[in-house]
Write a protein that holds these residues in place. Structure first.
Motif, PDB file in Angstrom:
ATOM      1  N   ARG A   1       0.820  -1.211   0.000  1.00  0.00           N
ATOM      2  CA  ARG A   1       0.000   0.000   0.000  1.00  0.00           C
ATOM      3  C   ARG A   1       0.856   1.265   0.000  1.00  0.00           C
ATOM      4  O   ARG A   1       1.950   1.283   0.590  1.00  0.00           O
ATOM      5  N   PRO A   2       0.389   2.332  -0.616  1.00  0.00           N
ATOM      6  CA  PRO A   2       1.112   3.604  -0.550  1.00  0.00           C
ATOM      7  C   PRO A   2       0.984   4.211   0.836  1.00  0.00           C
ATOM      8  O   PRO A   2       0.094   3.846   1.620  1.00  0.00           O
ATOM      9  N   GLU A   3       1.856   5.136   1.143  1.00  0.00           N
ATOM     10  CA  GLU A   3       1.850   5.768   2.466  1.00  0.00           C
ATOM     11  C   GLU A   3       0.505   6.428   2.753  1.00  0.00           C
ATOM     12  O   GLU A   3       0.034   6.413   3.901  1.00  0.00           O
ATOM     13  N   ALA A   4      -0.128   6.982   1.719  1.00  0.00           N
ATOM     14  CA  ALA A   4      -1.410   7.665   1.914  1.00  0.00           C
ATOM     15  C   ALA A   4      -2.507   6.707   2.372  1.00  0.00           C
ATOM     16  O   ALA A   4      -3.523   7.136   2.924  1.00  0.00           O
ATOM     17  N   GLU A   5      -2.311   5.398   2.146  1.00  0.00           N
ATOM     18  CA  GLU A   5      -3.311   4.396   2.554  1.00  0.00           C
ATOM     19  C   GLU A   5      -2.749   3.467   3.629  1.00  0.00           C
ATOM     20  O   GLU A   5      -3.151   2.311   3.744  1.00  0.00           O
ATOM     21  N   PHE A   6      -1.851   4.017   4.437  1.00  0.00           N
ATOM     22  CA  PHE A   6      -1.156   3.206   5.444  1.00  0.00           C
ATOM     23  C   PHE A   6      -2.138   2.527   6.394  1.00  0.00           C
ATOM     24  O   PHE A   6      -1.983   1.360   6.743  1.00  0.00           O
ATOM     25  N   ASP A   7      -3.173   3.229   6.818  1.00  0.00           N
ATOM     26  CA  ASP A   7      -4.096   2.698   7.818  1.00  0.00           C
ATOM     27  C   ASP A   7      -5.277   1.948   7.230  1.00  0.00           C
ATOM     28  O   ASP A   7      -5.910   1.147   7.922  1.00  0.00           O
ATOM     29  N   TYR A   8      -5.600   2.193   5.989  1.00  0.00           N
ATOM     30  CA  TYR A   8      -6.750   1.517   5.396  1.00  0.00           C
ATOM     31  C   TYR A   8      -6.638   1.536   3.883  1.00  0.00           C
ATOM     32  O   TYR A   8      -6.332   2.574   3.289  1.00  0.00           O
ATOM     33  N   LEU A   9      -6.873   0.384   3.269  1.00  0.00           N
ATOM     34  CA  LEU A   9      -6.950   0.321   1.811  1.00  0.00           C
ATOM     35  C   LEU A   9      -8.034  -0.667   1.434  1.00  0.00           C
ATOM     36  O   LEU A   9      -8.380  -1.571   2.200  1.00  0.00           O
ATOM     37  N   GLN A  10      -8.602  -0.491   0.260  1.00  0.00           N
ATOM     38  CA  GLN A  10      -9.722  -1.329  -0.165  1.00  0.00           C
ATOM     39  C   GLN A  10      -9.266  -2.654  -0.748  1.00  0.00           C
ATOM     40  O   GLN A  10      -9.883  -3.688  -0.511  1.00  0.00           O
ATOM     41  N   GLU A  11      -8.191  -2.645  -1.529  1.00  0.00           N
ATOM     42  CA  GLU A  11      -7.737  -3.875  -2.179  1.00  0.00           C
ATOM     43  C   GLU A  11      -6.614  -4.500  -1.365  1.00  0.00           C
ATOM     44  O   GLU A  11      -5.703  -3.813  -0.932  1.00  0.00           O
ATOM     45  N   PRO A  12      -6.657  -5.827  -1.126  1.00  0.00           N
ATOM     46  CA  PRO A  12      -5.628  -6.466  -0.312  1.00  0.00           C
ATOM     47  C   PRO A  12      -4.239  -6.360  -0.928  1.00  0.00           C
ATOM     48  O   PRO A  12      -4.048  -6.639  -2.102  1.00  0.00           O
ATOM     49  N   ASP A  13      -3.279  -5.944  -0.104  1.00  0.00           N
ATOM     50  CA  ASP A  13      -1.900  -5.819  -0.561  1.00  0.00           C
ATOM     51  C   ASP A  13      -1.063  -6.929   0.062  1.00  0.00           C
ATOM     52  O   ASP A  13      -1.577  -7.848   0.706  1.00  0.00           O
ATOM     53  N   ILE A  14       0.244  -6.848  -0.091  1.00  0.00           N
ATOM     54  CA  ILE A  14       1.122  -7.903   0.382  1.00  0.00           C
ATOM     55  C   ILE A  14       1.106  -8.008   1.913  1.00  0.00           C
ATOM     56  O   ILE A  14       1.247  -9.099   2.464  1.00  0.00           O
ATOM     57  N   PHE A  15       0.882  -6.895   2.596  1.00  0.00           N
ATOM     58  CA  PHE A  15       0.829  -6.980   4.048  1.00  0.00           C
ATOM     59  C   PHE A  15      -0.425  -7.715   4.502  1.00  0.00           C
ATOM     60  O   PHE A  15      -0.364  -8.619   5.341  1.00  0.00           O
ATOM     61  N   HIS A  16      -1.565  -7.347   3.943  1.00  0.00           N
ATOM     62  CA  HIS A  16      -2.799  -8.059   4.290  1.00  0.00           C
ATOM     63  C   HIS A  16      -2.662  -9.543   3.991  1.00  0.00           C
ATOM     64  O   HIS A  16      -3.007 -10.397   4.815  1.00  0.00           O
ATOM     65  N   ASP A  17      -2.170  -9.881   2.804  1.00  0.00           N
ATOM     66  CA  ASP A  17      -2.147 -11.274   2.386  1.00  0.00           C
ATOM     67  C   ASP A  17      -1.125 -12.101   3.154  1.00  0.00           C
ATOM     68  O   ASP A  17      -1.406 -13.251   3.530  1.00  0.00           O
ATOM     69  N   ILE A  18       0.045 -11.538   3.414  1.00  0.00           N
ATOM     70  CA  ILE A  18       1.076 -12.342   4.069  1.00  0.00           C
ATOM     71  C   ILE A  18       0.948 -12.308   5.586  1.00  0.00           C
ATOM     72  O   ILE A  18       0.993 -13.344   6.248  1.00  0.00           O
ATOM     73  N   PHE A  19       0.741 -11.151   6.166  1.00  0.00           N
ATOM     74  CA  PHE A  19       0.565 -11.102   7.621  1.00  0.00           C
ATOM     75  C   PHE A  19      -0.769 -11.717   8.020  1.00  0.00           C
ATOM     76  O   PHE A  19      -0.862 -12.437   9.014  1.00  0.00           O
ATOM     77  N   GLY A  20      -1.812 -11.447   7.224  1.00  0.00           N
ATOM     78  CA  GLY A  20      -3.144 -11.907   7.593  1.00  0.00           C
ATOM     79  C   GLY A  20      -3.428 -13.350   7.230  1.00  0.00           C
ATOM     80  O   GLY A  20      -3.938 -14.120   8.055  1.00  0.00           O
ATOM     81  N   HIS A  21      -3.119 -13.760   5.993  1.00  0.00           N
ATOM     82  CA  HIS A  21      -3.525 -15.076   5.501  1.00  0.00           C
ATOM     83  C   HIS A  21      -2.483 -16.176   5.661  1.00  0.00           C
ATOM     84  O   HIS A  21      -2.831 -17.317   5.990  1.00  0.00           O
TER      85      HIS A  21
END
Length: 289
Positions: free
Chosen positions: A115-135
């Motif tokens: 995610r870009p810095e502007a979307e550090f706290d929330y983004l709509q589309e899953p990025d590498i952090f969501h997928d790897i840390f979360g899943h």
């Protein structure tokens, strides 16, 4: 909480027939690695005593850390030795049939962009952090890994039967936003919660949402919201119980829910195994009520 997502760095990357891309790990910038590190440190601290034990143990076993964006190939080599799963890079969300094909063959498609810095706290589309840390951590749990493979095969069947919307609700309320009972109380295993600092606290500690015992047909009838915290969370007793409930052909289940009325995300029913009835204070306040 909605915003227009920025075009990610892999948008125009060449894609294979299965929509996988080259992660091109060496092209991540120092700022992008630093962003991963800050996301990881923050969320690992918030998840302590809130994430399920299996997820926390797997993070250590897979050596996830605040030391730069993970290389998916190297991470896959560790994961494959444990449960036979691999993590494959993709540019963005892939078509349903492609997603199910990957899961059915023990491959998890993970967004390669961060995610870009502007979307550090929330983004709509899953990025590498969501997928790897979360899943990814729970893919190191043998029972949950079997459930995810079964879900992939079930997705292929649901598409044939025209019941994909029912199966999508199961994914949403388990893989993304599921809670589990553990000895110390309710804990988080859903990736959508686990990768969100605000929802990690909200899902467990706020009085606003309903918390209801897992019921397969109930979940398949329940709508969900995609742009805010969940109004209802479903709670499993164990990963074994989740697999037992779902390790079957859903054909009969689909027939039973096909003509049943949908249940709104905030509703409870007289048949619910109600663990906590939500006050909905958060949602009323946000709506100005």
């Amino acid at each position: 909480m909605t915003m227009t997502p920025l075009k990610n760095r892999y948008h125009d990357a060449p894609r294979a027939a299965d929509f996988t891309i080259d992660q091109a790990w060496g092209t991540y910038t120092a700022d992008e690695h630093d962003r991963w590190d800050r996301l990881f440190r923050r969320q690992r601290e918030i998840a302590r005593n809130r994430a399920c034990e299996a997820a926390l143990q797997a993070m250590n076993e897979l050596e996830l850390s605040a030391s730069g964006i993970p290389h998916m190939g190297e991470l896959s080599d560790k994961l494959e030795k444990i449960t036979g799963w691999r993590v494959v890079p993709v540019a963005e969300l892939v078509p349903d049939e492609v997603f199910f094909e990957h899961l059915a063959n023990r491959r998890f498609p993970a967004g390669a962009f961060i995610r870009p810095e502007a979307e550090f706290d929330y983004l709509q589309e899953p990025d590498i952090f969501h997928d790897i840390f979360g899943h990814v951590p729970l893919l190191a749990n043998p029972v949950f890994a079997d459930f995810m493979e079964a879900y992939g095969k079930g997705g292929q069947r649901a598409m044939q039967l025209g019941q994909l919307h029912n199966l999508a609700r199961l994914y949403w309320y388990t893989v993304e936003f599921g809670l589990i009972r553990e000895e110390g109380g309710l804990r988080i295993y859903g990736a959508g919660i686990l990768s969100s600092p605000q929802e990690t606290v909200f899902a467990l500690e706020d009085d606003s949402p309903n918390r209801i015992a897992f019921d397969l047909q109930r979940i398949m009838r329940t709508k969900y919201i995609i742009d805010d915290f969940q109004q209802t969370y479903f709670v499993i007793d164990s990963f074994d119980a989740l697999l037992d409930a779902c390790y079957k052909d859903f054909g009969n289940v689909y027939q039973e829910v096909k003509d049943a009325d949908d249940i709104e995300a905030h509703e409870t029913t007289s048949q619910d195994g109600l663990i906590h009835r939500g006050t909905f204070d958060y949602f009323r306040t946000k709506a100005g009520l």
